[in-house]
Scaffold this active site. Structure first.
Site, PDB file in Angstrom:
ATOM      1  N   SER A 170       1.130  -1.419  -0.005  1.00  0.00           N
ATOM      2  CA  SER A 170      -0.014  -0.266   0.170  1.00  0.00           C
ATOM      3  C   SER A 170       0.826   1.752   0.394  1.00  0.00           C
ATOM      4  O   SER A 170       2.071   1.420  -0.921  1.00  0.00           O
ATOM      5  CB  SER A 170      -0.744  -0.141   1.046  1.00  0.00           C
ATOM      6  OG  SER A 170      -1.834   0.874   0.546  1.00  0.00           O
ATOM      7  N   ASP A 297      -9.688  -5.757  -4.705  1.00  0.00           N
ATOM      8  CA  ASP A 297      -9.212  -4.816  -4.478  1.00  0.00           C
ATOM      9  C   ASP A 297     -10.636  -2.817  -3.918  1.00  0.00           C
ATOM     10  O   ASP A 297     -10.700  -2.575  -4.733  1.00  0.00           O
ATOM     11  CB  ASP A 297      -7.557  -4.580  -4.234  1.00  0.00           C
ATOM     12  CG  ASP A 297      -7.045  -3.879  -3.102  1.00  0.00           C
ATOM     13  OD1 ASP A 297      -7.655  -2.331  -2.798  1.00  0.00           O
ATOM     14  OD2 ASP A 297      -5.663  -3.708  -3.333  1.00  0.00           O
ATOM     15  N   HIS A 325      -7.005  -5.757   0.315  1.00  0.00           N
ATOM     16  CA  HIS A 325      -5.957  -4.573  -0.007  1.00  0.00           C
ATOM     17  C   HIS A 325      -5.053  -5.207   0.443  1.00  0.00           C
ATOM     18  O   HIS A 325      -3.962  -4.944   0.477  1.00  0.00           O
ATOM     19  CB  HIS A 325      -6.552  -3.649   0.511  1.00  0.00           C
ATOM     20  CG  HIS A 325      -6.005  -2.853   0.238  1.00  0.00           C
ATOM     21  ND1 HIS A 325      -4.737  -2.046  -1.333  1.00  0.00           N
ATOM     22  CD2 HIS A 325      -4.783  -2.030   0.636  1.00  0.00           C
ATOM     23  CE1 HIS A 325      -3.962  -1.851  -1.154  1.00  0.00           C
ATOM     24  NE2 HIS A 325      -3.653  -1.451   0.113  1.00  0.00           N
TER      25      HIS A 325
END
Length: 346
Positions: A170, A297, A325
């Site tokens: 991320s 996601d 995610h």
């Protein structure tokens, strides 16, 4: 269910017993180790939550061509340990450094660490400044350099002849981009896991603009901002509410991992993700980058991930079907297979 158990025939009992015996010792060991690791991580997380409560600020509530290595990988069982070990005999770089994303900490990699170690690889998961059990107050972290300091210190202390495979999840992608720019000679390969693989002059926040809106609007209107220095000062961080996090990050993750995250996640410093990165062709541009896309996601949509890959092409692209995610929770085996495969690429 109770009646079914009472009325089972001797034949059924015998058959069930045989099925149980057929479960290999290695599989039972894996399950037992994962359960132990999860309980240990949960215990540490609860302790960490108590430590980090004092830092809560006042909150105003939100290879060549990329196509050459595109893979769609199902969540298959782990390969036979002996086979994996044979493959890894020729792996040049075995050290993995795992960097978490916004709000997470080293704790989120517990499944990944167990799998990599079992395969003969050498993983290290780091807490960024003010994350996990790192005791810094997130409200004091203003720059990407400050946020990435644990990673920079680790790379600086590596022996001259050693390199690592660097993984960023991320917004942790910005941290590994920063590291690639400053320590390209220390990094064998960089893996962006549904991450902010930004271009020169871009902010990590810009990658999330489709979900969160423009930076200007977010700074003025978001109800998830934290004002660690008081309401009359600029916001210092942000943190989504629990239900928001569950929907964004964990839509395919097991319940027990979501529970672990709910007691472990901390606020994210705002400064680092609003900082524009300076990336040069001489340093960042020479890095071997790989990208792993997660296809279910909701925090960083597949379309946004595809755009990142298209605008800043890596050496290889891999895809995990059915992953949210957090593939280290929702698809740990598929993630492990990709890590092993990337480690073996000459």
């Amino acid at each position: 269910m109770g009646n079914r158990f009472i009325c089972m025939t001797k034949k059924e009992v015998k058959e069930n017993g045989s099925k149980s015996k057929r479960m290999g010792r290695s599989q039972r060991k894996l399950l037992a180790e994962e359960d132990f690791l999860h309980r240990q991580a949960l215990s540490m997380a609860l302790h960490q939550q108590q430590l980090s409560q004092r830092f809560d600020g006042s909150m105003s509530r939100r290879i060549g061509s990329t196509s050459s290595r595109r893979r769609n990988l199902p969540d298959d069982p782990l390969s036979n340990g002996k086979q994996v070990q044979e493959f890894l005999e020729n792996v040049k770089t075995k050290k993995f450094v795992l960097i978490h994303g916004e709000g997470f900490g080293a704790w989120c990699w517990y499944k990944t660490i167990a799998s990599l170690e079992e395969s003969g690889l050498l993983p290290t998961a780091l807490d960024l400044t003010g994350s996990g059990i790192h005791l810094a107050d997130t409200n004091t972290v203003a720059t990407l350099a400050e946020y990435s300091k644990p990673l920079i210190d680790f790379l600086q202390n590596l022996p001259e002849d050693e390199k690592v495979i660097l993984v960023g999840h991320s917004s942790g992608g910005a941290c590994i981009s920063y590291a690639l720019e400053h320590f390209p000679q220390k990094i064998s390969k960089a893996i962006f896991l549904c991450a902010t693989m930004v271009s020169n002059g871009q902010r990590p926040f810009d990658v999330f603009a489709e979900e969160l809106g423009s930076a200007e609007c977010f700074m003025q209107e978001s109800k998830f901002l934290i004002y660690g220095n008081g309401k009359d000062k600029p916001p210092t961080g942000f943190m989504f509410e629990k239900e928001q996090m569950k929907g964004l990050y964990f839509n395919q993750s097991p319940t027990k991992d979501v529970a672990l995250a709910m007691v472990s996640m901390r606020s994210t410093p705002l400064g680092p993700i609003m900082e524009k990165l300076s990336l040069t062709p001489e340093n960042y541009g020479t890095a071997r980058r790989f990208y792993i896309q997660t296809l279910d996601d909701r925090a960083l949509s597949p379309d946004v991930q595809e755009k990142l890959v298209r605008e800043n092409p890596p050496e290889g692209v891999f895809k995990i079907k059915g992953s949210d995610h957090c593939p280290f929770f929702s698809k740990p085996q598929s993630l492990h297979k990709i890590f092993v495969e990337i480690a073996q690429i000459p």
